[in-house]
Design a protein around this motif. Structure first.
Motif, PDB file in Angstrom:
ATOM      1  N   ALA A  10       6.051  -6.750  -6.048  1.00  0.00           N
ATOM      2  CA  ALA A  10       5.127  -6.037  -5.171  1.00  0.00           C
ATOM      3  C   ALA A  10       4.801  -6.890  -3.946  1.00  0.00           C
ATOM      4  CB  ALA A  10       3.849  -5.688  -5.917  1.00  0.00           C
ATOM      5  N   THR A  11       4.715  -6.247  -2.781  1.00  0.00           N
ATOM      6  CA  THR A  11       4.454  -6.976  -1.547  1.00  0.00           C
ATOM      7  C   THR A  11       3.191  -6.515  -0.838  1.00  0.00           C
ATOM      8  OG1 THR A  11       5.971  -5.461  -0.419  1.00  0.00           O
ATOM      9  CG2 THR A  11       6.854  -7.584  -1.121  1.00  0.00           C
ATOM     10  N   ALA A  12       2.618  -5.389  -1.230  1.00  0.00           N
ATOM     11  CA  ALA A  12       1.370  -4.901  -0.651  1.00  0.00           C
ATOM     12  C   ALA A  12       0.725  -3.941  -1.640  1.00  0.00           C
ATOM     13  CB  ALA A  12       1.625  -4.205   0.683  1.00  0.00           C
ATOM     14  N   ILE A  13      -0.590  -3.778  -1.554  1.00  0.00           N
ATOM     15  CA  ILE A  13      -1.293  -2.880  -2.463  1.00  0.00           C
ATOM     16  C   ILE A  13      -2.445  -2.223  -1.732  1.00  0.00           C
ATOM     17  CG2 ILE A  13      -2.884  -4.623  -3.377  1.00  0.00           C
ATOM     18  CD1 ILE A  13      -2.311  -3.286  -6.192  1.00  0.00           C
ATOM     19  N   THR A  14      -2.749  -0.971  -2.080  1.00  0.00           N
ATOM     20  CA  THR A  14      -3.831  -0.230  -1.451  1.00  0.00           C
ATOM     21  C   THR A  14      -4.477   0.693  -2.475  1.00  0.00           C
ATOM     22  OG1 THR A  14      -4.402   1.339   0.314  1.00  0.00           O
ATOM     23  CG2 THR A  14      -2.211   1.540  -0.645  1.00  0.00           C
ATOM     24  N   ALA A  15      -5.789   0.783  -2.446  1.00  0.00           N
ATOM     25  CA  ALA A  15      -6.523   1.629  -3.389  1.00  0.00           C
ATOM     26  C   ALA A  15      -7.211   2.765  -2.646  1.00  0.00           C
ATOM     27  CB  ALA A  15      -7.566   0.804  -4.142  1.00  0.00           C
ATOM     28  N   GLY A  16      -6.993   3.988  -3.114  1.00  0.00           N
ATOM     29  CA  GLY A  16      -7.712   5.139  -2.604  1.00  0.00           C
ATOM     30  C   GLY A  16      -8.906   5.421  -3.487  1.00  0.00           C
ATOM     31  N   ASP A  17      -9.409   6.659  -3.448  1.00  0.00           N
ATOM     32  CA  ASP A  17     -10.555   6.964  -4.299  1.00  0.00           C
ATOM     33  C   ASP A  17     -10.208   6.784  -5.773  1.00  0.00           C
ATOM     34  OD1 ASP A  17     -12.347   7.471  -2.327  1.00  0.00           O
ATOM     35  OD2 ASP A  17     -12.885   9.466  -3.032  1.00  0.00           O
ATOM     36  N   TYR A  18      -9.194   7.535  -6.234  1.00  0.00           N
ATOM     37  CA  TYR A  18      -8.835   7.476  -7.648  1.00  0.00           C
ATOM     38  C   TYR A  18      -7.328   7.350  -7.829  1.00  0.00           C
ATOM     39  CZ  TYR A  18     -13.617   9.068  -7.877  1.00  0.00           C
ATOM     40  OH  TYR A  18     -14.983   9.160  -7.704  1.00  0.00           O
ATOM     41  N   HIS A  19      -6.672   6.756  -6.842  1.00  0.00           N
ATOM     42  CA  HIS A  19      -5.258   6.435  -6.997  1.00  0.00           C
ATOM     43  C   HIS A  19      -4.974   5.123  -6.288  1.00  0.00           C
ATOM     44  CE1 HIS A  19      -4.925   8.157  -2.926  1.00  0.00           C
ATOM     45  NE2 HIS A  19      -3.654   7.788  -2.867  1.00  0.00           N
ATOM     46  N   THR A  20      -3.862   4.510  -6.650  1.00  0.00           N
ATOM     47  CA  THR A  20      -3.484   3.204  -6.128  1.00  0.00           C
ATOM     48  C   THR A  20      -1.992   3.226  -5.831  1.00  0.00           C
ATOM     49  OG1 THR A  20      -5.099   2.258  -7.668  1.00  0.00           O
ATOM     50  CG2 THR A  20      -3.650   0.711  -6.554  1.00  0.00           C
ATOM     51  N   CYS A  21      -1.575   2.500  -4.814  1.00  0.00           N
ATOM     52  CA  CYS A  21      -0.152   2.425  -4.461  1.00  0.00           C
ATOM     53  C   CYS A  21       0.221   0.986  -4.119  1.00  0.00           C
ATOM     54  CB  CYS A  21       0.175   3.321  -3.264  1.00  0.00           C
ATOM     55  SG  CYS A  21      -0.066   5.088  -3.558  1.00  0.00           S
ATOM     56  N   ALA A  22       1.490   0.659  -4.322  1.00  0.00           N
ATOM     57  CA  ALA A  22       2.005  -0.665  -3.973  1.00  0.00           C
ATOM     58  C   ALA A  22       3.400  -0.520  -3.397  1.00  0.00           C
ATOM     59  CB  ALA A  22       2.035  -1.569  -5.200  1.00  0.00           C
ATOM     60  N   THR A  23       3.757  -1.441  -2.519  1.00  0.00           N
ATOM     61  CA  THR A  23       5.127  -1.483  -2.015  1.00  0.00           C
ATOM     62  C   THR A  23       5.908  -2.500  -2.824  1.00  0.00           C
ATOM     63  OG1 THR A  23       4.535  -3.161  -0.361  1.00  0.00           O
ATOM     64  CG2 THR A  23       4.419  -0.852   0.312  1.00  0.00           C
ATOM     65  N   THR A  24       7.188  -2.230  -3.001  1.00  0.00           N
ATOM     66  CA  THR A  24       8.055  -3.128  -3.756  1.00  0.00           C
ATOM     67  C   THR A  24       9.490  -2.930  -3.317  1.00  0.00           C
ATOM     68  OG1 THR A  24       8.877  -3.690  -5.969  1.00  0.00           O
ATOM     69  CG2 THR A  24       8.041  -1.453  -5.665  1.00  0.00           C
ATOM     70  N   ASN A  25      10.121  -4.006  -2.846  1.00  0.00           N
ATOM     71  CA  ASN A  25      11.517  -3.970  -2.419  1.00  0.00           C
ATOM     72  C   ASN A  25      11.791  -2.857  -1.416  1.00  0.00           C
ATOM     73  OD1 ASN A  25      12.197  -6.138  -4.080  1.00  0.00           O
ATOM     74  ND2 ASN A  25      12.679  -4.818  -5.816  1.00  0.00           N
ATOM     75  N   GLY A  26      10.855  -2.635  -0.497  1.00  0.00           N
ATOM     76  CA  GLY A  26      11.056  -1.639   0.546  1.00  0.00           C
ATOM     77  C   GLY A  26      10.757  -0.223   0.116  1.00  0.00           C
ATOM     78  N   THR A  27      10.374  -0.026  -1.148  1.00  0.00           N
ATOM     79  CA  THR A  27       9.991   1.289  -1.628  1.00  0.00           C
ATOM     80  C   THR A  27       8.507   1.259  -1.982  1.00  0.00           C
ATOM     81  OG1 THR A  27      10.543   0.782  -3.933  1.00  0.00           O
ATOM     82  CG2 THR A  27      12.311   1.641  -2.542  1.00  0.00           C
ATOM     83  N   ALA A  28       8.014   2.328  -2.594  1.00  0.00           N
ATOM     84  CA  ALA A  28       6.610   2.360  -2.976  1.00  0.00           C
ATOM     85  C   ALA A  28       6.438   3.020  -4.333  1.00  0.00           C
ATOM     86  CB  ALA A  28       5.785   3.096  -1.928  1.00  0.00           C
ATOM     87  N   LYS A  29       5.389   2.604  -5.034  1.00  0.00           N
ATOM     88  CA  LYS A  29       5.011   3.225  -6.301  1.00  0.00           C
ATOM     89  C   LYS A  29       3.512   3.507  -6.269  1.00  0.00           C
ATOM     90  CE  LYS A  29       8.645   1.165  -9.166  1.00  0.00           C
ATOM     91  NZ  LYS A  29       8.971   0.368 -10.374  1.00  0.00           N
ATOM     92  N   CYS A  30       3.132   4.626  -6.885  1.00  0.00           N
ATOM     93  CA  CYS A  30       1.723   5.009  -6.930  1.00  0.00           C
ATOM     94  C   CYS A  30       1.337   5.422  -8.345  1.00  0.00           C
ATOM     95  CB  CYS A  30       1.457   6.173  -5.978  1.00  0.00           C
ATOM     96  SG  CYS A  30       1.739   5.793  -4.219  1.00  0.00           S
ATOM     97  N   TRP A  31       0.034   5.416  -8.625  1.00  0.00           N
ATOM     98  CA  TRP A  31      -0.455   5.818  -9.935  1.00  0.00           C
ATOM     99  C   TRP A  31      -1.908   6.283  -9.806  1.00  0.00           C
ATOM    100  CZ3 TRP A  31       0.942   0.986  -8.333  1.00  0.00           C
ATOM    101  CH2 TRP A  31      -0.033  -0.016  -8.296  1.00  0.00           C
ATOM    102  N   GLY A  32      -2.340   7.118 -10.794  1.00  0.00           N
ATOM    103  CA  GLY A  32      -3.699   7.620 -10.791  1.00  0.00           C
ATOM    104  C   GLY A  32      -3.763   9.116 -10.581  1.00  0.00           C
ATOM    105  N   TRP A  33      -4.853   9.571  -9.943  1.00  0.00           N
ATOM    106  CA  TRP A  33      -5.094  10.994  -9.716  1.00  0.00           C
ATOM    107  C   TRP A  33      -4.052  11.553  -8.746  1.00  0.00           C
ATOM    108  CZ3 TRP A  33      -7.259  14.298 -12.559  1.00  0.00           C
ATOM    109  CH2 TRP A  33      -7.800  15.502 -12.079  1.00  0.00           C
ATOM    110  N   ASN A  34      -3.640  12.807  -8.984  1.00  0.00           N
ATOM    111  CA  ASN A  34      -2.520  13.370  -8.225  1.00  0.00           C
ATOM    112  C   ASN A  34      -2.693  14.858  -7.976  1.00  0.00           C
ATOM    113  OD1 ASN A  34      -0.003  13.144  -6.922  1.00  0.00           O
ATOM    114  ND2 ASN A  34       1.161  13.577  -8.775  1.00  0.00           N
TER     115      ASN A  34
END
Length: 571
Positions: free
Chosen positions: A482-506
């Motif tokens: 992971a190279t960056a991370i950001t938190a929203g209200d009830y979800h979180t996302c991170a960048t990794t190897n030029g892509t992104a992954k998210c988790w939580g409310w959707n």
């Protein structure tokens, strides 16, 4: 279950380990003299670093900004206090130190086996880390050849390995780099990532040696994840609006505008980017629920939007439809907006906050609302700051974290639910490279490129595979590189190897995986590549790539900026 979507985060984009680059510049006093302690790569301004002060680097020099960034990031102090020696060639030992400092100087688990690198050598620790990180194995199993000079092909391989060896989308066009060349894939990736275009459109000149100026540019471009011709777009997703800093240091905003949070002099909703009136020389942007703030290159700040709780910091509670100066704020280096409070980091490692102060989120030891910037009590040596819904956290120079404010859900990680009115150390957390605060949760990115989160976990926003609230840091499941991370209200996302992954409310597709299914572990964002930054709002998310911005999730107020008000479940 009802969620209070009344907040938003500034994005935290601290590139933690994508940061390598081998190419120019010697370490901070590599051979001659001990360097100053690094300030932190993520704390240096990519687009407007402080002047470097080197007499041998004029302001119109091609590497001027890169060299200033290198100094501000604590990676080098020059060869003397007034000279950078841009034309000096870079050695393997110097390259190791640059990369090590750029990564935050992580401690290696053990020594190396090189007989030509004594334990008291200036680059000893950096070389041990370089080998342990898999970036090099030395020139032989027992020699590192620290004084050998680095060429462009070697630089490409070091950069590529340090970034996790991502696969390029296609080949390069260089006639002097055959497909079976040892650095072929690395060079193709380097070009695709916008770090270099070669020495000509058809030649890479792999055997050319790299000097300190070139190394500075390679590091700057790679770490700041910028294209060749323009700085990285700075993007911030708010409650129901989004803002971005353009290449010319002006700002555009779009989305909900009932309180003037778009800064265009109206309260008219916009579903495409609209210029903020009278705002120039901006280095960073942050967005709250219904207000926005910009950091100006001279260390001041301006805010606009709702101001019922003093979150604009202008000494009033008057709503502003255009940018208004924050009263008495100087020497600010970063800014972050919570639901209805705002904080700024000061260049001496202190911080000031203003706005609503229930639960002590301003950190001044009281619960008194403040209409102008007020010093956070006892905070020193801070290198980053993030404002959550009703709490605030700071990253310290020793890579630990301190938090204050509301703790009803464990979001300040005290192993209790008692609020704190002044900064309180998060126990058991070390080697942190970046932090981000959501509505009721907080996350930290480590130097080792993993992540840990704590606090509310209503929808799986902690990423540990559960919906169990945590009041101590808990590892995010399966997240690596992971190279960056950001938190929203009830979800979180991170960048990794030029892509992104998210988790939580959707519920609105804010995870970007093509569904509206809640996820309790990191899930890939569909079709997103070459990511340079990411930011999560209340129920939408945006990311920048090398040359564009993409958003997904809720769009009922036009916060995705694509000219519609239709929700999107993919970027």
């Amino acid at each position: 279950m009802t969620f209070n979507r009344s907040r938003v985060l500034m994005f935290m984009v601290l590139l933690v380990g994508t940061l390598a680059a081998v190419g120019s510049g010697s370490p901070a006093s590599a051979a001659p003299g001990a360097p100053a302690a690094p300030q932190g790569v993520g704390d240096a301004s990519c687009s407007a670093p402080a002047p470097h002060g080197f007499s041998d680097v004029p302001t119109n020099y091609f590497a001027n900004t890169a060299i200033a960034w290198l100094v501000e990031a604590g990676i080098t102090t020059g060869t003397t206090p007034t000279t950078f020696s841009p034309n000096n060639q870079v050695t393997r030992a110097e390259m190791a130190v640059f990369l090590h400092r750029n990564a935050g100087e992580p401690a290696p688990a053990g020594p190396h086996n090189f007989t030509d690198v004594p334990t008291d050598y200036f680059a000893n620790t950096a070389i041990a880390w370089l080998v342990e990180a898999g970036i090099t194995t030395g020139t032989t199993p027992t020699t590192f050849s620290p004084n050998d000079q680095v060429n462009r092909a070697q630089m490409a391989v070091f950069l590529h390995r340090n970034a996790g060896e991502p696969a390029p989308a296609g080949p390069h066009n260089f006639t002097d780099v055959p497909t079976n060349y040892f650095a072929n894939t690395a060079i193709a990736w380097l070009v695709e990532a916008g770090i270099t275009t070669g020495t000509t459109p058809t030649t890479f000149s792999p055997n050319d040696q790299v000097n300190r100026a070139q190394m500075a540019v390679f590091l700057w471009r790679n770490t700041c994840a910028r294209g060749l011709d323009s700085p990285t777009l700075s993007l911030a997703a708010g409650g129901r609006h989004t803002c971005a800093v353009r290449d010319d240091a002006t700002v555009d905003c779009w989305g909900w505008n009932t309180s003037g949070e778009l800064g265009d002099g109206t309260t008219t909703q916009r579903n495409t980017p609209t210029p903020v009136i009278g705002l120039t020389d901006v280095t960073a942007i942050t967005t709250g629920d219904h207000h926005s703030c910009a950091l100006i290159s001279n260390g001041t700040a301006k805010c606009w939007g709702t101001n019922a709780d003093g979150e604009l910091g202008d000494g009033t509670t008057t709503q502003r439809l255009t940018p208004t100066a924050v009263t008495g704020l100087t020497n600010a280096t970063a800014i972050t907006a919570g639901t209805n409070h705002t904080c700024a980091l000061i260049n001496n490692g202190t911080a000031k906050c203003w706005g609503w102060n229930d639960s002590g989120r301003l950190g001044d030891g009281t619960t008194t609302k403040r209409l102008t910037p007020t010093a956070v009590t006892g905070l020193t040596n801070a290198t980053a700051i993030t404002a959550g819904g009703t709490h605030t956290c700071a990253l310290l120079a020793n890579r630990t974290v301190t938090c204050w404010g509301n703790n009803a859900y464990g979001q300040i990680a005290q192993n209790t639910n008692v609020p704190r009115r002044t900064p309180t150390l998060v126990a058991g957390l070390s080697n942190v490279a970046a932090i981000t605060a959501g509505d009721t949760h907080t996350c930290a990115l480590t130097v080792g490129r993993t992540a840990t989160c704590w606090g509310g976990n209503f929808a799986g926003e902690l990423g540990d595979g559960t919906t169990t609230q945590r009041n101590v840091p808990t590892a995010v499941t399966g997240l690596t590189n992971a190279t960056a991370i950001t938190a929203g209200d009830y979800h979180t996302c991170a960048t990794t190897n030029g892509t992104a992954k998210c988790w939580g409310w959707n519920d609105s597709g804010q995870l970007g995986d093509g569904t509206t299914t809640q996820r309790t572990v990191p899930t890939a964002v569909t079709g997103l590549t070459e990511v340079t930054a990411i930011t999560a709002g209340t129920s939408h998310t945006c990311a920048t790539t090398i040359d564009t911005a993409k958003c997904w999730g809720r769009n009922s107020e036009g916060q995705l900026g694509n000219g519609t008000t239709n929700d999107r479940t993919t970027p």
